[in-house]
Write a protein that holds these residues in place. Sequence first.
Motif, mmCIF file in Angstrom:
data_model
loop_
_atom_site.group_PDB
_atom_site.id
_atom_site.type_symbol
_atom_site.label_atom_id
_atom_site.label_comp_id
_atom_site.label_asym_id
_atom_site.label_seq_id
_atom_site.Cartn_x
_atom_site.Cartn_y
_atom_site.Cartn_z
ATOM 1 N N ILE A 222 0.839 -1.199 0.000
ATOM 2 C CA ILE A 222 0.000 0.000 0.000
ATOM 3 C C ILE A 222 0.874 1.249 0.000
ATOM 4 C CG2 ILE A 222 -1.714 1.309 1.312
ATOM 5 C CD1 ILE A 222 -2.904 -1.325 2.245
ATOM 6 N N ARG A 223 1.954 1.220 0.773
ATOM 7 C CA ARG A 223 2.846 2.387 0.817
ATOM 8 C C ARG A 223 3.417 2.692 -0.553
ATOM 9 N NH1 ARG A 223 4.491 6.298 0.266
ATOM 10 N NH2 ARG A 223 6.065 7.572 1.318
ATOM 11 N N ASN A 224 3.777 1.663 -1.334
ATOM 12 C CA ASN A 224 4.305 1.889 -2.678
ATOM 13 C C ASN A 224 3.240 2.479 -3.598
ATOM 14 O OD1 ASN A 224 6.833 0.983 -1.994
ATOM 15 N ND2 ASN A 224 6.532 -1.088 -2.795
ATOM 16 N N ASP A 225 2.004 2.004 -3.467
ATOM 17 C CA ASP A 225 0.912 2.566 -4.262
ATOM 18 C C ASP A 225 0.687 4.037 -3.921
ATOM 19 O OD1 ASP A 225 0.514 0.190 -5.564
ATOM 20 O OD2 ASP A 225 -1.282 -0.385 -4.430
ATOM 21 N N ILE A 226 0.737 4.353 -2.632
ATOM 22 C CA ILE A 226 0.566 5.745 -2.209
ATOM 23 C C ILE A 226 1.681 6.606 -2.776
ATOM 24 C CG2 ILE A 226 0.586 7.313 -0.222
ATOM 25 C CD1 ILE A 226 -0.844 5.100 1.371
ATOM 26 N N PHE A 227 2.903 6.094 -2.774
ATOM 27 C CA PHE A 227 4.029 6.846 -3.337
ATOM 28 C C PHE A 227 3.775 7.144 -4.822
ATOM 29 C CE2 PHE A 227 8.038 6.814 -5.731
ATOM 30 C CZ PHE A 227 8.637 7.935 -5.182
ATOM 31 N N ARG A 228 3.290 6.146 -5.562
ATOM 32 C CA ARG A 228 3.005 6.365 -6.989
ATOM 33 C C ARG A 228 1.910 7.414 -7.159
ATOM 34 N NH1 ARG A 228 3.128 0.534 -6.808
ATOM 35 N NH2 ARG A 228 5.144 -0.257 -7.534
ATOM 36 N N MET A 229 0.901 7.379 -6.281
ATOM 37 C CA MET A 229 -0.158 8.385 -6.358
ATOM 38 C C MET A 229 0.381 9.785 -6.067
ATOM 39 S SD MET A 229 -3.572 6.631 -4.722
ATOM 40 C CE MET A 229 -2.885 5.356 -3.677
ATOM 41 N N GLN A 230 1.299 9.877 -5.121
ATOM 42 C CA GLN A 230 1.905 11.177 -4.810
ATOM 43 C C GLN A 230 2.657 11.725 -6.021
ATOM 44 O OE1 GLN A 230 3.978 9.615 -1.330
ATOM 45 N NE2 GLN A 230 2.852 11.013 0.008
ATOM 46 N N VAL A 231 3.293 10.834 -6.756
ATOM 47 C CA VAL A 231 3.997 11.250 -7.973
ATOM 48 C C VAL A 231 2.997 11.697 -9.041
ATOM 49 C CG1 VAL A 231 5.453 10.455 -9.883
ATOM 50 C CG2 VAL A 231 6.003 9.799 -7.517
ATOM 51 N N LEU A 232 1.914 10.934 -9.212
ATOM 52 C CA LEU A 232 0.925 11.237 -10.245
ATOM 53 C C LEU A 232 0.154 12.525 -9.974
ATOM 54 C CD1 LEU A 232 -0.518 7.650 -10.820
ATOM 55 C CD2 LEU A 232 0.780 8.994 -12.485
ATOM 56 N N ILE A 233 -0.105 12.824 -8.710
ATOM 57 C CA ILE A 233 -0.946 13.981 -8.393
ATOM 58 C C ILE A 233 -0.161 15.287 -8.437
ATOM 59 C CG2 ILE A 233 -0.652 14.111 -5.877
ATOM 60 C CD1 ILE A 233 -3.703 14.399 -5.658
ATOM 61 N N LYS A 234 1.156 15.199 -8.367
ATOM 62 C CA LYS A 234 1.959 16.423 -8.303
ATOM 63 C C LYS A 234 1.835 17.302 -9.553
ATOM 64 C CE LYS A 234 6.583 18.148 -7.218
ATOM 65 N NZ LYS A 234 7.974 17.771 -6.839
ATOM 66 N N PRO A 235 1.932 16.764 -10.787
ATOM 67 C CA PRO A 235 1.835 17.637 -11.964
ATOM 68 C C PRO A 235 0.508 18.394 -12.084
ATOM 69 C CG PRO A 235 2.863 15.564 -12.563
ATOM 70 C CD PRO A 235 2.326 15.383 -11.174
#
Length: 326
Positions: A222-235
């Motif tokens: 779950i932590r890895n998925d959250i990290f990917r979401m943090q990357v995706l939401i930034k732009p």
Amino acid sequence: MDVREERGGEAMLPGDDRSRMFVFEHKLFSVDGGYFAIQKSTGEAAFHVPLGELKGAIPLSTLRYEFRLQENSVDGRLLDVVEKSLRYVKEIRPYDSIPHELLDGRASWSVEERHRQIARNRMSLHLVSWMSGGEASVSDTAKLAQIAEDQQTKQRVQEAFTRMAEKLGLGKDRRQDVVDMIESIARELSYIEALRERFGRVRYVSSQLNVLGNLYRRDTGIRNDIFRMQVLIKPPVTNFDTMFGQVDAQTGEVLSVVKNLQAQIRFIRNTRDELHHRLMLWDDIIVQWDAATVERSAEIEILLKETYRFLARHFSQASEWPLTNR
């Protein structure tokens, strides 16, 4: 129907009331429950029709071909207007009015009085800054209201109206003309303030991902998925910030704004429409986050999966939207 591309105050669809509504001729469009909307799976505009307990969606390109709706026919032209209109509204039903954005440049949605007041307060601050020759930027709306309500600020604003009338060559006797121009800009900016408030809910989603990243720090998957979401939401968050910053910078030069009033209104409206279009995409996911309790739970994990799908579908590197004002 003569559909023109001008916007920002010039009517796009001249003629009688019928030319301001979606009045189709083909009997297909009289089906009960039929409506136009963007298909979530493809991003295409489609006509949605009930099929018993199910619903079917017919892309507009298919409609044109299968029902021989010629490009220059009434229905063919209206379908072009439907595609443009779905940038401003989520659904269109036959006999709905064509959105104001296409007719005269106004918004099809409304703002609340607090948004109007925030815009007035911001313009007051710009006027005082212009008088003093400095620059001021206040993001906190409570602080902004406090400054605007200060008696010294109010006095300086009144002085600014008179000085600006003289600066524009109108003469101090026509200071009301300046008051009216500033009010018209504030009226347009009230929509930007309402959108800024909506964008705050997108920021909320981003901040809660940070919170959940800590809560699930020992759960690698779950932590890895959250990290990917943090990357995706930034732009998209950065792009929103940039667009709001552009409006603030351009309208902060208050004398230039008044000198180029119509051009500035067009700029504000174009930015308003682009922001509104982009934020509509977030509405459903925002509602889910607003109703969620941010804690470790099965419910929040379901929401995280839904959010991941949403972000991956719309904001992967390949589909990232360019920053444009249309």
